[in-house]
Scaffold this motif. Sequence first.
Motif, PDB file in Angstrom:
ATOM      1  N   GLN A   1      76.710  -2.841 156.060  1.00  0.00           N
ATOM      2  CA  GLN A   1      76.890  -1.443 156.444  1.00  0.00           C
ATOM      3  C   GLN A   1      76.525  -1.230 157.923  1.00  0.00           C
ATOM      4  O   GLN A   1      75.564  -1.800 158.437  1.00  0.00           O
ATOM      5  N   LYS A   2      77.287  -0.394 158.575  1.00  0.00           N
ATOM      6  CA  LYS A   2      77.037  -0.090 159.981  1.00  0.00           C
ATOM      7  C   LYS A   2      75.750   0.725 160.122  1.00  0.00           C
ATOM      8  O   LYS A   2      75.503   1.651 159.362  1.00  0.00           O
TER       9      LYS A   2
ATOM     10  N   SER B   1      71.188  -4.071 157.535  1.00  0.00           N
ATOM     11  CA  SER B   1      71.510  -3.227 156.376  1.00  0.00           C
ATOM     12  C   SER B   1      72.308  -4.055 155.378  1.00  0.00           C
ATOM     13  O   SER B   1      73.099  -4.933 155.754  1.00  0.00           O
ATOM     14  N   GLN B   2      72.079  -3.780 154.136  1.00  0.00           N
ATOM     15  CA  GLN B   2      72.750  -4.546 153.085  1.00  0.00           C
ATOM     16  C   GLN B   2      74.263  -4.320 153.128  1.00  0.00           C
ATOM     17  O   GLN B   2      74.746  -3.282 153.544  1.00  0.00           O
ATOM     18  N   ASN B   3      74.965  -5.366 152.641  1.00  0.00           N
ATOM     19  CA  ASN B   3      76.415  -5.286 152.441  1.00  0.00           C
ATOM     20  C   ASN B   3      77.185  -4.958 153.722  1.00  0.00           C
ATOM     21  O   ASN B   3      78.270  -4.381 153.674  1.00  0.00           O
TER      22      ASN B   3
ATOM     23  N   TYR C   1      67.858  -4.217 154.934  1.00  0.00           N
ATOM     24  CA  TYR C   1      67.881  -5.546 154.330  1.00  0.00           C
ATOM     25  C   TYR C   1      66.675  -6.334 154.837  1.00  0.00           C
ATOM     26  O   TYR C   1      66.523  -6.556 156.045  1.00  0.00           O
TER      27      TYR C   1
ATOM     28  N   SER D   1      81.085  -9.114 154.796  1.00  0.00           N
ATOM     29  CA  SER D   1      80.365  -9.105 153.520  1.00  0.00           C
ATOM     30  C   SER D   1      78.898  -9.462 153.697  1.00  0.00           C
ATOM     31  O   SER D   1      78.077  -9.252 152.808  1.00  0.00           O
TER      32      SER D   1
ATOM     33  N   TYR E   1      78.807  -5.626 162.051  1.00  0.00           N
ATOM     34  CA  TYR E   1      78.861  -4.982 160.738  1.00  0.00           C
ATOM     35  C   TYR E   1      80.289  -5.113 160.181  1.00  0.00           C
ATOM     36  O   TYR E   1      81.208  -5.577 160.862  1.00  0.00           O
ATOM     37  N   GLY E   2      80.458  -4.715 158.935  1.00  0.00           N
ATOM     38  CA  GLY E   2      81.783  -4.682 158.315  1.00  0.00           C
ATOM     39  C   GLY E   2      82.207  -5.954 157.642  1.00  0.00           C
ATOM     40  O   GLY E   2      83.301  -6.017 157.069  1.00  0.00           O
TER      41      GLY E   2
ATOM     42  N   SER F   1      74.462  -6.700 157.781  1.00  0.00           N
ATOM     43  CA  SER F   1      74.722  -6.341 159.172  1.00  0.00           C
ATOM     44  C   SER F   1      73.552  -6.782 160.062  1.00  0.00           C
ATOM     45  O   SER F   1      72.422  -6.983 159.593  1.00  0.00           O
TER      46      SER F   1
ATOM     47  N   GLN G   1      69.424   1.504 153.275  1.00  0.00           N
ATOM     48  CA  GLN G   1      69.441   0.231 152.551  1.00  0.00           C
ATOM     49  C   GLN G   1      69.074  -0.940 153.482  1.00  0.00           C
ATOM     50  O   GLN G   1      69.819  -1.902 153.655  1.00  0.00           O
TER      51      GLN G   1
END
Length: 612
Positions: free
Chosen positions: A482-483, A478-480, A299, A419, A416-417, A422, A297
């Motif tokens: 994510q690591k 990465s979206q949201n 970004y 909202s 990361y981690g 990342s 995913q």
Amino acid sequence: MASHKFAPPPSSRRDPSIDYRYNANEETLNETEGDLYENVTYEQPRAIQGNSNGGTSNNTTVETKTPKCTPINVVLSIAVVIGIILSVCGIILVIQVDNRLERAIEKLSKTSTPASSCFRIKEGGQNQSEFYTIHPTSSPSFFKVFCDMESAGGGWTLVASVHRNESGVKYKYTGESIGTRDGYGLWENYLAFGTPENAHKKDFKSPAYFSLQSSDVMIWHIDSHEEIINASNKAFLKYYTTTGFLRDYGGTLQSLYSQHYPLAQRNLGPSLKNNSLTKMIEALNSSGEDIRSSVFQFYEYRYDFSGSVQNHINDGGSDMFDGGNKIFYRIGDDPEVQVTYNEKYRNESHGVELLSSTSHPFNLLMWVGNMDRSVSSFSLKAVSNAGADGGGSYSTYDGTIAIEDITLKFFAFNVYGASDPSISTVFYYVYNRNISGSIELAELKKSLWTSGTDNLQHEVTVTGSPKLFLLGYTLLSSQNGQKIPKSNITSVLSKILLHIKPEITCDGFPGSLLQPISYLRGSKNSVFNAIPDNDKMQTKPEFLQFRVYNIFGIPSALCYGIRTESCWPHNVCIGGPNVVKNEDGSRTIYTGWGGDSSTQVESTDTVLIFTR
């Protein structure tokens, strides 16, 4: 000896009435009594008849004597006979000596002639290609050479050979002239070695190499199993110059190299081909979709910025940054320079080029030449305020990727981690172990490396006065929040590595001498087809090239049948190095044939060098 039965009385006692005439059938005189005659017999005495007047007859028989036969006379007679025999033998001997002398003179004309060169022997009427003795005017003595009396008018003298089996002799390189044996530069000195008879199977350098005045050069390529006397018909490549160029360089190959084109290392290095950096960036951009597929995913951040210069990402979308991705580079101790996206930077004095691209992912490449190694370090730095504002987590990765001769080392920092999307800033250092040189001294270090998820400052530095390498940077997301695991980063960099092959060139290196050639056997196509594929684009046939430098600034003496702009001329040239790193860390120079490519030209066992 025994006494004879009869001896004539002395004259004082001879009776005139007795006939003492010679009779060969009677006994001989006693040789021991001192008589005047030897081995002579006489008749028995007869009374002489008187005349009517009682006087002595007028028909008196006169005594006949044989010449005196003494030992001295016998010796003299024998001597005369011996003299006659010796005279006859002498006549025969003179005839034989004359024949042998004629043959010797004929042989002398071939092997011990005072002619100064094969060319002069040819002018004297000798048309057979074989071994002769010559005496160049500048040489203190005679020596044997092989003369080719047929090729291109004949009169060529074999002055040297380079044999493949002798090219593996190892010499530690010390910066002196290439091709040294016992401290001598073989292409430049007055040392002769080998014999013309064995030139097909052993390295050979004739005294003619440095003493015979000549104008042109001829090259044969032969199999080492072919005897020199048969080499002309067996050679699969034969070509020569016609310009008379040697006259302008002292008349010998020794003077050409020692006085005009010495084979010493120079502080040279390749340059990046025009637009090579641009091509690499474009290749990365065109492969963007494939690269992004390695990140789950991915970004696609926005390139928003404030002000008139695009040198940062203001937000990136979804609060990825609060002003971030500010990139800086530094050369040595110079002040750092902030990079404007999509703008090319160049520092010609140190061979540095830099270019970035607003693609997905963001890419930046920095090529470093630094051939004189005058700069001790080169750095890249990324500064960002992360949108996480202290939330979430962070991690650091490092690793190494190797593909054939290319090595990539990297450091990555991850936020990361939260909202927000990342952030993964990835720095990498790429070098080719065959061209970078002294790589054991170069090292990729984290010179500045903050922790946390807010104010981020990360800098990497290549130290050790490195040369010929790439520094790179890419921005992953990465979206949201994510690591992005290390495996994803390794996958991305492996794909990047496939597209960042710098096109470097050594064109423009100073000091090569080029001479056109004419073919006697073979053609420019046969030569070109034998050139390794990697060198074809930078190589042209129909030339002899004298002294050409490789990527390390180390020269090769002679490129046979071609001219090259390659940074690896020892693939197609002789008398140069193949630089190999030994287990003890030293580097070995191979003075004969270089390169590992198996080609027709490369696999030639022996190259014969003639001059005329």
